[in-house]
Design an enzyme around this catalytic site. Structure first.
Site, PDB file in Angstrom:
ATOM      1  N   SER A 256      37.545  29.763  34.411  1.00 37.51           N
ATOM      2  CA  SER A 256      38.136  30.915  35.089  1.00 37.51           C
ATOM      3  C   SER A 256      39.639  30.689  35.245  1.00 37.51           C
ATOM      4  O   SER A 256      40.136  29.593  35.013  1.00 37.51           O
ATOM      5  CB  SER A 256      37.509  31.079  36.466  1.00 37.51           C
ATOM      6  N   LYS A 257      40.340  31.752  35.680  1.00 35.06           N
ATOM      7  CA  LYS A 257      41.789  31.645  35.895  1.00 35.06           C
ATOM      8  C   LYS A 257      42.098  30.544  36.911  1.00 35.06           C
ATOM      9  O   LYS A 257      43.043  29.785  36.756  1.00 35.06           O
ATOM     10  CB  LYS A 257      42.340  32.974  36.439  1.00 35.06           C
ATOM     11  N   ARG A 258      41.278  30.510  37.972  1.00 38.15           N
ATOM     12  CA  ARG A 258      41.536  29.518  39.025  1.00 38.15           C
ATOM     13  C   ARG A 258      41.327  28.097  38.510  1.00 38.15           C
ATOM     14  O   ARG A 258      42.108  27.188  38.791  1.00 38.15           O
ATOM     15  CB  ARG A 258      40.604  29.781  40.219  1.00 38.15           C
ATOM     16  N   ALA A 261      44.194  27.004  36.509  1.00 38.61           N
ATOM     17  CA  ALA A 261      45.324  26.602  37.355  1.00 38.61           C
ATOM     18  C   ALA A 261      45.070  25.216  37.952  1.00 38.61           C
ATOM     19  O   ALA A 261      45.979  24.389  38.053  1.00 38.61           O
ATOM     20  CB  ALA A 261      45.535  27.628  38.455  1.00 38.61           C
TER      21      ALA A 261
END
Ligand code: GLU
Length: 493
Positions: A256-258, A261
Protein backbone atom coordinates in the site's frame (compact mmCIF):
# COMPACT_ATOMS: atom_id res chain seq x y z
CA UNK A 1 16.58 -24.05 -34.97
CA UNK A 2 17.00 -20.37 -35.63
CA UNK A 3 15.54 -17.95 -33.10
CA UNK A 4 13.14 -15.30 -34.40
CA UNK A 5 14.21 -11.84 -33.24
CA UNK A 6 11.57 -10.72 -30.75
CA UNK A 7 10.08 -7.24 -30.72
CA UNK A 8 8.98 -6.45 -27.21
CA UNK A 9 7.66 -3.34 -25.59
CA UNK A 10 7.32 -1.69 -22.23
CA UNK A 11 4.09 0.30 -22.34
CA UNK A 12 3.60 2.25 -19.13
CA UNK A 13 0.94 4.85 -18.51
CA UNK A 14 2.50 8.08 -17.24
CA UNK A 15 0.25 8.16 -14.21
CA UNK A 16 2.77 7.91 -11.37
CA UNK A 17 6.21 6.78 -10.39
CA UNK A 18 8.00 3.96 -12.17
CA UNK A 19 7.90 1.15 -9.62
CA UNK A 20 9.61 -2.16 -9.20
CA UNK A 21 6.87 -4.12 -10.93
CA UNK A 22 7.21 -1.90 -13.98
CA UNK A 23 10.98 -2.12 -13.89
CA UNK A 24 10.81 -5.89 -13.86
CA UNK A 25 8.34 -5.99 -16.77
CA UNK A 26 10.70 -3.72 -18.69
CA UNK A 27 13.65 -5.92 -17.74
CA UNK A 28 12.07 -9.13 -19.02
CA UNK A 29 10.97 -7.43 -22.23
CA UNK A 30 14.50 -6.07 -22.65
CA UNK A 31 16.11 -9.45 -21.94
CA UNK A 32 13.97 -11.26 -24.48
CA UNK A 33 14.65 -8.67 -27.17
CA UNK A 34 18.40 -8.68 -26.57
CA UNK A 35 18.61 -12.45 -26.24
CA UNK A 36 16.99 -12.94 -29.64
CA UNK A 37 18.67 -10.03 -31.40
CA UNK A 38 15.38 -8.14 -31.60
CA UNK A 39 14.22 -4.72 -30.41
CA UNK A 40 12.95 -3.36 -27.13
CA UNK A 41 10.46 -0.52 -27.48
CA UNK A 42 9.15 2.10 -25.09
CA UNK A 43 5.57 3.17 -25.73
CA UNK A 44 3.83 5.73 -23.59
CA UNK A 45 0.16 4.92 -23.04
CA UNK A 46 -1.20 8.33 -22.19
CA UNK A 47 -4.76 8.23 -23.48
CA UNK A 48 -6.33 8.57 -20.07
CA UNK A 49 -5.78 12.32 -19.86
CA UNK A 50 -7.33 12.66 -16.43
CA UNK A 51 -4.75 10.33 -14.93
CA UNK A 52 -1.67 11.66 -16.70
CA UNK A 53 0.83 13.12 -14.24
CA UNK A 54 3.18 15.84 -15.50
CA UNK A 55 6.77 14.67 -15.34
CA UNK A 56 5.88 10.97 -15.12
CA UNK A 57 6.95 10.23 -18.68
CA UNK A 58 10.35 11.80 -18.11
CA UNK A 59 10.71 9.84 -14.90
CA UNK A 60 10.01 6.60 -16.76
CA UNK A 61 12.65 7.39 -19.38
CA UNK A 62 15.20 8.48 -16.78
CA UNK A 63 14.49 5.38 -14.72
CA UNK A 64 14.97 3.01 -17.65
CA UNK A 65 18.22 4.72 -18.61
CA UNK A 66 19.48 4.59 -15.04
CA UNK A 67 18.73 0.89 -14.99
CA UNK A 68 20.56 0.51 -18.29
CA UNK A 69 17.43 -0.76 -20.05
CA UNK A 70 18.04 1.31 -23.15
CA UNK A 71 15.22 1.08 -25.62
CA UNK A 72 15.73 0.88 -29.36
CA UNK A 73 12.61 2.86 -30.23
CA UNK A 74 10.68 5.30 -28.10
CA UNK A 75 9.01 8.71 -27.84
CA UNK A 76 12.21 10.68 -27.40
CA UNK A 77 14.33 8.78 -29.91
CA UNK A 78 11.76 7.87 -32.54
CA UNK A 79 11.90 4.74 -34.66
CA UNK A 80 10.30 3.19 -37.73
CA UNK A 81 6.89 2.58 -36.13
CA UNK A 82 6.34 5.87 -34.33
CA UNK A 83 4.99 8.00 -32.91
CA UNK A 84 5.45 6.11 -29.65
CA UNK A 85 3.15 8.26 -27.54
CA UNK A 86 -0.46 7.20 -27.90
CA UNK A 87 -1.99 10.68 -27.78
CA UNK A 88 -0.07 11.36 -31.01
CA UNK A 89 -1.71 8.39 -32.72
CA UNK A 90 -5.37 9.19 -32.30
CA UNK A 91 -6.21 9.10 -36.04
CA UNK A 92 -4.76 5.61 -36.25
CA UNK A 93 -7.10 4.36 -33.54
CA UNK A 94 -10.09 6.18 -34.99
CA UNK A 95 -9.49 4.56 -38.36
CA UNK A 96 -9.27 1.15 -36.73
CA UNK A 97 -12.42 1.73 -34.70
CA UNK A 98 -14.17 2.66 -37.92
CA UNK A 99 -12.97 -0.56 -39.55
CA UNK A 100 -14.52 -2.56 -36.74
CA UNK A 101 -17.79 -0.62 -37.00
CA UNK A 102 -17.86 -1.13 -40.77
CA UNK A 103 -17.32 -4.86 -40.28
CA UNK A 104 -20.09 -5.10 -37.72
CA UNK A 105 -17.65 -5.87 -34.91
CA UNK A 106 -18.20 -2.61 -33.05
CA UNK A 107 -20.95 -0.04 -32.77
CA UNK A 108 -21.52 3.55 -31.74
CA UNK A 109 -23.15 3.91 -28.35
CA UNK A 110 -25.11 7.03 -27.42
CA UNK A 111 -25.92 6.10 -23.86
CA UNK A 112 -25.19 8.96 -21.49
CA UNK A 113 -23.18 8.58 -18.32
CA UNK A 114 -26.38 9.22 -16.32
CA UNK A 115 -28.16 6.38 -18.06
CA UNK A 116 -25.22 4.01 -17.65
CA UNK A 117 -24.98 4.87 -13.96
CA UNK A 118 -28.67 4.17 -13.52
CA UNK A 119 -28.41 0.81 -15.29
CA UNK A 120 -25.38 -0.12 -13.20
CA UNK A 121 -27.17 0.76 -10.00
CA UNK A 122 -30.22 -1.28 -10.91
CA UNK A 123 -28.03 -4.26 -11.77
CA UNK A 124 -26.22 -4.00 -8.48
CA UNK A 125 -29.50 -3.75 -6.61
CA UNK A 126 -30.50 -7.00 -8.31
CA UNK A 127 -27.09 -8.45 -7.26
CA UNK A 128 -26.06 -8.84 -10.90
CA UNK A 129 -22.59 -8.13 -12.26
CA UNK A 130 -22.66 -4.60 -13.70
CA UNK A 131 -22.35 -4.67 -17.47
CA UNK A 132 -23.51 -2.74 -20.48
CA UNK A 133 -27.13 -3.68 -21.18
CA UNK A 134 -26.74 -3.64 -24.96
CA UNK A 135 -29.19 -0.81 -25.73
CA UNK A 136 -27.21 0.55 -28.70
CA UNK A 137 -25.90 -2.80 -29.89
CA UNK A 138 -28.84 -3.32 -32.20
CA UNK A 139 -29.30 0.25 -33.45
CA UNK A 140 -29.67 0.28 -37.22
CA UNK A 141 -26.53 1.70 -38.90
CA UNK A 142 -28.60 4.46 -40.64
CA UNK A 143 -30.11 5.52 -37.37
CA UNK A 144 -26.68 5.64 -35.72
CA UNK A 145 -25.25 7.62 -38.64
CA UNK A 146 -28.10 10.13 -38.35
CA UNK A 147 -27.50 10.65 -34.65
CA UNK A 148 -23.78 11.14 -35.24
CA UNK A 149 -24.55 13.67 -38.00
CA UNK A 150 -26.80 15.50 -35.53
CA UNK A 151 -23.81 15.98 -33.27
CA UNK A 152 -24.83 13.56 -30.54
CA UNK A 153 -21.92 12.44 -28.35
CA UNK A 154 -21.04 8.77 -28.67
CA UNK A 155 -18.52 6.13 -27.77
CA UNK A 156 -17.63 3.06 -29.78
CA UNK A 157 -18.14 -0.29 -28.11
CA UNK A 158 -16.68 -3.59 -29.16
CA UNK A 159 -19.33 -6.15 -30.00
CA UNK A 160 -18.52 -9.25 -28.00
CA UNK A 161 -19.83 -12.53 -29.32
CA UNK A 162 -22.77 -13.78 -27.26
CA UNK A 163 -22.43 -17.47 -28.01
CA UNK A 164 -19.68 -19.99 -27.57
CA UNK A 165 -16.46 -19.57 -25.67
CA UNK A 166 -13.25 -17.59 -26.03
CA UNK A 167 -10.01 -19.45 -25.51
CA UNK A 168 -7.09 -17.16 -24.81
CA UNK A 169 -3.62 -18.61 -24.54
CA UNK A 170 -1.09 -17.29 -22.06
CA UNK A 171 2.42 -18.64 -22.41
CA UNK A 172 2.86 -19.16 -18.68
CA UNK A 173 -0.67 -20.06 -17.72
CA UNK A 174 -1.89 -22.09 -20.67
CA UNK A 175 -5.40 -21.80 -22.14
CA UNK A 176 -7.87 -19.57 -20.38
CA UNK A 177 -11.42 -20.39 -21.42
CA UNK A 178 -14.37 -18.14 -20.80
CA UNK A 179 -18.00 -18.33 -21.88
CA UNK A 180 -18.73 -15.44 -24.18
CA UNK A 181 -22.02 -14.66 -22.50
CA UNK A 182 -19.99 -13.50 -19.51
CA UNK A 183 -18.18 -10.92 -21.60
CA UNK A 184 -19.13 -7.27 -21.72
CA UNK A 185 -19.29 -4.86 -24.66
CA UNK A 186 -16.48 -2.54 -23.61
CA UNK A 187 -15.88 0.99 -24.81
CA UNK A 188 -12.92 1.08 -27.20
CA UNK A 189 -13.18 4.71 -28.31
CA UNK A 190 -14.28 7.41 -25.88
CA UNK A 191 -16.43 10.48 -26.54
CA UNK A 192 -13.29 12.61 -26.76
CA UNK A 193 -12.16 10.50 -29.71
CA UNK A 194 -9.34 8.91 -27.75
CA UNK A 195 -9.13 5.14 -27.48
CA UNK A 196 -9.23 3.10 -24.31
CA UNK A 197 -6.35 0.78 -23.52
CA UNK A 198 -8.22 -2.15 -25.05
CA UNK A 199 -8.14 -0.73 -28.54
CA UNK A 200 -4.97 1.36 -28.38
CA UNK A 201 -2.71 -1.38 -27.06
CA UNK A 202 -4.01 -3.99 -29.52
CA UNK A 203 -3.63 -1.64 -32.49
CA UNK A 204 -0.17 -0.54 -31.43
CA UNK A 205 1.12 -4.01 -30.68
CA UNK A 206 0.05 -4.99 -34.16
CA UNK A 207 1.28 -1.86 -35.94
CA UNK A 208 4.57 -1.92 -34.05
CA UNK A 209 5.02 -5.60 -34.91
CA UNK A 210 5.28 -6.67 -31.31
CA UNK A 211 5.88 -10.43 -31.10
CA UNK A 212 5.65 -10.90 -27.31
CA UNK A 213 3.36 -8.92 -25.04
CA UNK A 214 4.64 -9.00 -21.48
CA UNK A 215 2.39 -7.22 -19.04
CA UNK A 216 1.08 -7.41 -15.51
CA UNK A 217 -1.38 -10.09 -14.50
CA UNK A 218 -3.93 -7.35 -13.70
CA UNK A 219 -4.76 -7.56 -17.41
CA UNK A 220 -5.89 -11.18 -17.22
CA UNK A 221 -9.47 -10.03 -16.56
CA UNK A 222 -9.72 -8.24 -19.91
CA UNK A 223 -7.46 -10.69 -21.74
CA UNK A 224 -10.43 -12.44 -23.47
CA UNK A 225 -11.62 -9.05 -24.72
CA UNK A 226 -8.18 -8.33 -26.09
CA UNK A 227 -7.85 -11.55 -28.03
CA UNK A 228 -11.34 -10.97 -29.44
CA UNK A 229 -10.29 -7.54 -30.68
CA UNK A 230 -7.10 -8.88 -32.26
CA UNK A 231 -9.06 -11.69 -33.92
CA UNK A 232 -11.78 -9.29 -35.11
CA UNK A 233 -9.10 -7.51 -37.10
CA UNK A 234 -7.85 -10.84 -38.42
CA UNK A 235 -4.36 -10.25 -37.06
CA UNK A 236 -1.88 -12.79 -35.79
CA UNK A 237 -1.73 -12.82 -32.04
CA UNK A 238 1.48 -12.06 -30.20
CA UNK A 239 2.71 -14.47 -27.55
CA UNK A 240 0.94 -13.32 -24.40
CA UNK A 241 2.82 -13.41 -21.13
CA UNK A 242 1.08 -12.17 -18.00
CA UNK A 243 3.68 -11.68 -15.31
CA UNK A 244 3.27 -12.39 -11.65
CA UNK A 245 2.50 -9.60 -9.20
CA UNK A 246 4.72 -8.37 -6.39
CA UNK A 247 3.35 -8.76 -2.91
CA UNK A 248 4.38 -6.84 0.16
CA UNK A 249 7.11 -8.41 2.32
CA UNK A 250 4.59 -10.33 4.45
CA UNK A 251 3.29 -11.96 1.28
CA UNK A 252 -0.23 -10.76 2.09
CA UNK A 253 -1.51 -8.47 -0.63
CA UNK A 254 0.08 -5.69 -2.60
CA UNK A 255 2.17 -2.94 -1.09
CA UNK A 256 0.00 0.00 0.00
CA UNK A 257 0.99 3.68 -0.18
CA UNK A 258 1.60 3.71 3.56
CA UNK A 259 3.79 0.63 3.45
CA UNK A 260 5.76 2.14 0.60
CA UNK A 261 6.37 5.21 2.77
CA UNK A 262 7.39 2.99 5.70
CA UNK A 263 9.89 1.17 3.50
CA UNK A 264 11.45 4.55 2.73
CA UNK A 265 12.07 5.12 6.43
CA UNK A 266 14.05 1.89 6.51
CA UNK A 267 16.14 2.98 3.53
CA UNK A 268 14.21 1.06 0.87
CA UNK A 269 11.76 2.01 -1.83
CA UNK A 270 9.54 0.44 -4.44
CA UNK A 271 10.14 3.40 -6.78
CA UNK A 272 13.06 3.42 -9.17
CA UNK A 273 13.57 7.18 -8.77
CA UNK A 274 14.55 6.69 -5.10
CA UNK A 275 16.92 3.81 -5.65
CA UNK A 276 19.94 5.84 -6.63
CA UNK A 277 19.53 8.24 -3.71
CA UNK A 278 19.32 5.31 -1.35
CA UNK A 279 22.63 4.01 -2.66
CA UNK A 280 21.44 1.08 -4.75
CA UNK A 281 23.15 0.12 -7.97
CA UNK A 282 21.18 -0.59 -11.14
CA UNK A 283 22.89 -3.99 -11.28
CA UNK A 284 21.73 -4.86 -7.77
CA UNK A 285 18.19 -3.66 -8.37
CA UNK A 286 17.84 -5.51 -11.68
CA UNK A 287 19.36 -8.73 -10.38
CA UNK A 288 17.07 -8.62 -7.37
CA UNK A 289 13.82 -7.89 -9.11
CA UNK A 290 14.77 -10.05 -12.09
CA UNK A 291 14.83 -13.12 -9.86
CA UNK A 292 11.38 -12.42 -8.44
CA UNK A 293 9.36 -14.39 -10.94
CA UNK A 294 12.14 -16.08 -12.85
CA UNK A 295 12.79 -19.70 -12.00
CA UNK A 296 16.55 -19.64 -11.55
CA UNK A 297 18.36 -20.28 -8.29
CA UNK A 298 17.44 -17.65 -5.70
CA UNK A 299 21.02 -16.63 -5.17
CA UNK A 300 22.16 -16.30 -8.77
CA UNK A 301 24.28 -13.22 -9.10
CA UNK A 302 24.09 -11.97 -12.66
CA UNK A 303 24.97 -8.82 -14.51
CA UNK A 304 22.44 -7.67 -17.09
CA UNK A 305 24.60 -9.21 -19.83
CA UNK A 306 24.57 -12.54 -18.00
CA UNK A 307 20.81 -12.28 -17.57
CA UNK A 308 20.47 -11.76 -21.32
CA UNK A 309 22.46 -14.91 -21.89
CA UNK A 310 20.41 -17.05 -19.56
CA UNK A 311 16.95 -15.63 -20.10
CA UNK A 312 14.11 -17.72 -21.53
CA UNK A 313 10.42 -17.00 -21.31
CA UNK A 314 9.82 -20.64 -20.39
CA UNK A 315 11.64 -20.12 -17.11
CA UNK A 316 9.30 -17.34 -15.94
CA UNK A 317 6.92 -18.29 -13.18
CA UNK A 318 3.35 -17.05 -12.84
CA UNK A 319 3.17 -17.23 -9.04
CA UNK A 320 3.31 -13.98 -7.07
CA UNK A 321 6.57 -13.02 -5.38
CA UNK A 322 6.86 -11.27 -2.01
CA UNK A 323 9.22 -8.30 -1.96
CA UNK A 324 12.23 -9.04 0.23
CA UNK A 325 14.37 -5.96 0.81
CA UNK A 326 17.09 -7.89 2.64
CA UNK A 327 17.75 -9.71 -0.58
CA UNK A 328 18.09 -6.37 -2.31
CA UNK A 329 20.84 -5.53 0.19
CA UNK A 330 22.51 -8.83 -0.57
CA UNK A 331 22.47 -8.34 -4.33
CA UNK A 332 23.51 -4.73 -4.07
CA UNK A 333 26.48 -5.51 -1.84
CA UNK A 334 27.49 -8.36 -4.12
CA UNK A 335 27.41 -6.19 -7.22
CA UNK A 336 29.40 -3.47 -5.47
CA UNK A 337 32.12 -6.07 -4.92
CA UNK A 338 32.10 -6.94 -8.60
CA UNK A 339 32.69 -3.40 -9.85
CA UNK A 340 36.18 -2.29 -10.86
CA UNK A 341 37.80 0.18 -8.50
CA UNK A 342 37.57 2.94 -11.11
CA UNK A 343 33.90 2.27 -11.74
CA UNK A 344 33.11 2.20 -8.03
CA UNK A 345 35.10 5.41 -7.53
CA UNK A 346 32.98 7.19 -10.11
CA UNK A 347 29.82 5.93 -8.45
CA UNK A 348 30.84 6.94 -4.94
CA UNK A 349 31.79 10.49 -5.83
CA UNK A 350 28.24 11.87 -5.93
CA UNK A 351 27.57 10.58 -2.41
CA UNK A 352 30.63 12.34 -1.01
CA UNK A 353 29.67 15.46 -2.96
CA UNK A 354 26.18 15.28 -1.47
CA UNK A 355 27.84 15.58 1.96
CA UNK A 356 29.83 18.59 0.79
CA UNK A 357 33.11 16.66 0.81
CA UNK A 358 35.78 17.47 -1.76
CA UNK A 359 37.04 14.14 -3.01
CA UNK A 360 40.67 13.68 -3.98
CA UNK A 361 40.81 11.10 -6.75
CA UNK A 362 44.06 9.48 -5.65
CA UNK A 363 42.78 9.07 -2.09
CA UNK A 364 39.48 7.70 -3.36
CA UNK A 365 41.21 5.04 -5.45
CA UNK A 366 43.37 4.04 -2.49
CA UNK A 367 40.58 3.84 0.05
CA UNK A 368 38.15 1.82 -2.06
CA UNK A 369 39.92 -1.53 -1.58
CA UNK A 370 39.66 -1.18 2.18
CA UNK A 371 36.04 -0.04 2.37
CA UNK A 372 34.49 -1.99 -0.52
CA UNK A 373 33.71 -5.11 1.49
CA UNK A 374 31.90 -3.02 4.06
CA UNK A 375 29.46 -1.38 1.65
CA UNK A 376 25.91 -2.65 1.39
CA UNK A 377 24.72 0.50 -0.32
CA UNK A 378 26.88 3.07 -2.09
CA UNK A 379 26.04 5.76 0.44
CA UNK A 380 27.61 3.61 3.17
CA UNK A 381 30.85 5.14 1.89
CA UNK A 382 30.01 8.16 4.04
CA UNK A 383 29.92 6.30 7.33
CA UNK A 384 33.02 4.31 6.46
CA UNK A 385 35.06 6.83 4.58
CA UNK A 386 34.05 10.47 5.05
CA UNK A 387 37.04 10.98 7.42
CA UNK A 388 39.42 10.51 4.50
CA UNK A 389 38.21 13.75 2.96
CA UNK A 390 37.60 15.93 5.98
CA UNK A 391 40.06 18.67 6.88
CA UNK A 392 39.70 17.68 10.48
CA UNK A 393 37.69 15.19 12.45
CA UNK A 394 35.84 16.02 15.63
CA UNK A 395 35.97 13.00 17.88
CA UNK A 396 33.44 12.67 20.63
CA UNK A 397 35.58 13.19 23.78
CA UNK A 398 33.84 10.32 25.61
CA UNK A 399 34.70 7.97 22.77
CA UNK A 400 38.37 8.92 23.01
CA UNK A 401 38.47 7.34 26.44
CA UNK A 402 39.34 3.67 26.01
CA UNK A 403 37.20 1.01 27.59
CA UNK A 404 38.24 0.38 31.21
CA UNK A 405 40.55 3.42 31.30
CA UNK A 406 40.18 7.05 32.27
CA UNK A 407 41.00 10.25 30.38
CA UNK A 408 44.48 10.42 31.86
CA UNK A 409 45.43 6.92 30.79
CA UNK A 410 43.90 7.48 27.37
CA UNK A 411 45.91 10.67 27.01
CA UNK A 412 49.00 8.65 27.83
CA UNK A 413 48.19 6.27 24.99
CA UNK A 414 47.58 9.17 22.64
CA UNK A 415 50.91 10.78 23.53
CA UNK A 416 52.68 7.47 22.95
CA UNK A 417 50.90 7.10 19.62
CA UNK A 418 52.12 10.53 18.63
CA UNK A 419 55.65 9.56 19.55
CA UNK A 420 55.51 6.28 17.63
CA UNK A 421 54.07 7.86 14.54
CA UNK A 422 56.45 10.77 14.48
CA UNK A 423 59.37 8.36 14.79
CA UNK A 424 58.37 6.82 11.43
CA UNK A 425 59.70 8.46 8.29
CA UNK A 426 56.68 7.12 6.46
CA UNK A 427 53.64 5.41 7.86
CA UNK A 428 53.07 2.55 5.47
CA UNK A 429 50.92 0.12 7.41
CA UNK A 430 53.64 -2.56 7.32
CA UNK A 431 55.97 -0.21 9.15
CA UNK A 432 53.62 1.60 11.46
CA UNK A 433 51.78 -1.32 13.00
CA UNK A 434 54.64 -3.36 14.65
CA UNK A 435 55.75 -0.59 17.06
CA UNK A 436 52.19 -0.35 18.32
CA UNK A 437 52.11 -4.11 18.86
CA UNK A 438 55.30 -3.90 20.95
CA UNK A 439 53.78 -1.03 22.85
CA UNK A 440 50.68 -3.11 23.63
CA UNK A 441 52.89 -5.87 25.04
CA UNK A 442 55.10 -3.55 27.03
CA UNK A 443 52.49 -1.13 28.36
CA UNK A 444 49.98 -3.45 29.94
CA UNK A 445 47.17 -1.77 27.96
CA UNK A 446 45.38 -4.16 25.71
CA UNK A 447 45.20 -3.93 21.92
CA UNK A 448 41.57 -2.83 22.00
CA UNK A 449 42.44 0.10 24.25
CA UNK A 450 45.48 1.26 22.29
CA UNK A 451 43.94 0.90 18.86
CA UNK A 452 40.64 2.27 20.16
CA UNK A 453 42.19 5.58 21.21
CA UNK A 454 44.16 5.80 17.98
CA UNK A 455 41.16 4.94 15.82
CA UNK A 456 38.86 7.54 17.36
CA UNK A 457 41.65 10.12 17.27
CA UNK A 458 42.45 9.62 13.58
CA UNK A 459 39.08 8.72 12.09
CA UNK A 460 36.76 10.44 14.55
CA UNK A 461 34.72 7.26 14.84
CA UNK A 462 34.66 3.98 16.71
CA UNK A 463 34.13 1.80 13.65
CA UNK A 464 36.41 2.28 10.68
CA UNK A 465 38.14 0.40 7.92
CA UNK A 466 41.47 -1.22 8.93
CA UNK A 467 43.25 1.39 11.01
CA UNK A 468 46.85 1.26 9.82
CA UNK A 469 45.85 1.06 6.17
CA UNK A 470 43.58 4.04 6.72
CA UNK A 471 46.38 6.02 8.35
CA UNK A 472 48.70 5.26 5.48
CA UNK A 473 46.16 6.75 3.06
CA UNK A 474 45.47 9.79 5.22
CA UNK A 475 49.21 10.45 5.50
CA UNK A 476 51.58 11.03 8.36
CA UNK A 477 51.11 14.76 8.80
CA UNK A 478 47.36 14.68 8.97
CA UNK A 479 47.45 11.70 11.35
CA UNK A 480 49.86 13.52 13.66
CA UNK A 481 47.65 16.59 13.63
CA UNK A 482 44.60 14.53 14.54
CA UNK A 483 46.40 12.65 17.32
CA UNK A 484 47.65 15.98 18.68
CA UNK A 485 44.11 17.24 18.72
CA UNK A 486 43.00 14.13 20.62
CA UNK A 487 45.75 14.68 23.19
CA UNK A 488 44.58 18.22 23.87
CA UNK A 489 40.97 17.08 24.19
CA UNK A 490 41.94 14.32 26.62
CA UNK A 491 44.26 16.49 28.67
CA UNK A 492 41.48 18.98 29.21
CA UNK A 493 39.07 16.38 30.54
N1 GLU B 1 -0.41 1.06 -19.98
C1 GLU B 1 -0.60 -0.19 -19.33
C2 GLU B 1 -0.20 -0.08 -17.89
O1 GLU B 1 0.57 0.80 -17.54
C3 GLU B 1 0.29 -1.20 -20.04
C4 GLU B 1 -0.07 -2.59 -20.01
C5 GLU B 1 0.66 -3.29 -21.11
O2 GLU B 1 1.88 -3.46 -21.00
O3 GLU B 1 0.03 -3.63 -22.11
O4 GLU B 1 -0.60 -0.87 -17.09
Amino acid sequence: MSIQPARTRFAPSPTGHLHLGGARTALYAYLLAKKTGGQFILRIEDTDLKRTVPGAEQEIMDGLRWLGLNYDEGPDIGGPYGPYRQTERREIYQAHAKTLVDNGRAYPCFCTTERLDKVRKEQMDRKENPRYDGTCRSLAPDEAAKRIANGEAYTIRFKMPHDGVTVAHDHLRGDITIENKQLNDQVILKTDGLPTYHLAAMVDDHEMKITHVMRGSEWLGTFPLHVNIVRAFGWDEPTWIHLSVFLKPSGKGKMSKREAADAMKDGYSIFVKDMQDLGFTPEGVLNWCGLMGWGVAEDDVMTTAQMVERFTIDSLTPSPAAINFQRLDHFNATHIRLLTTEDLAARLKPYFAREGLAVKDDVLLKMIPIIRERLTTLDDCISFGAFFFKDEVTPNPEELIAKGLDAKQSAEIARKAYELLSAQPDISHERSEPPFRYYVEASGFNAGQVFGVLRVAVTGQKVSPPLFESMEIIGRDVCLKRVQNAISILEKM
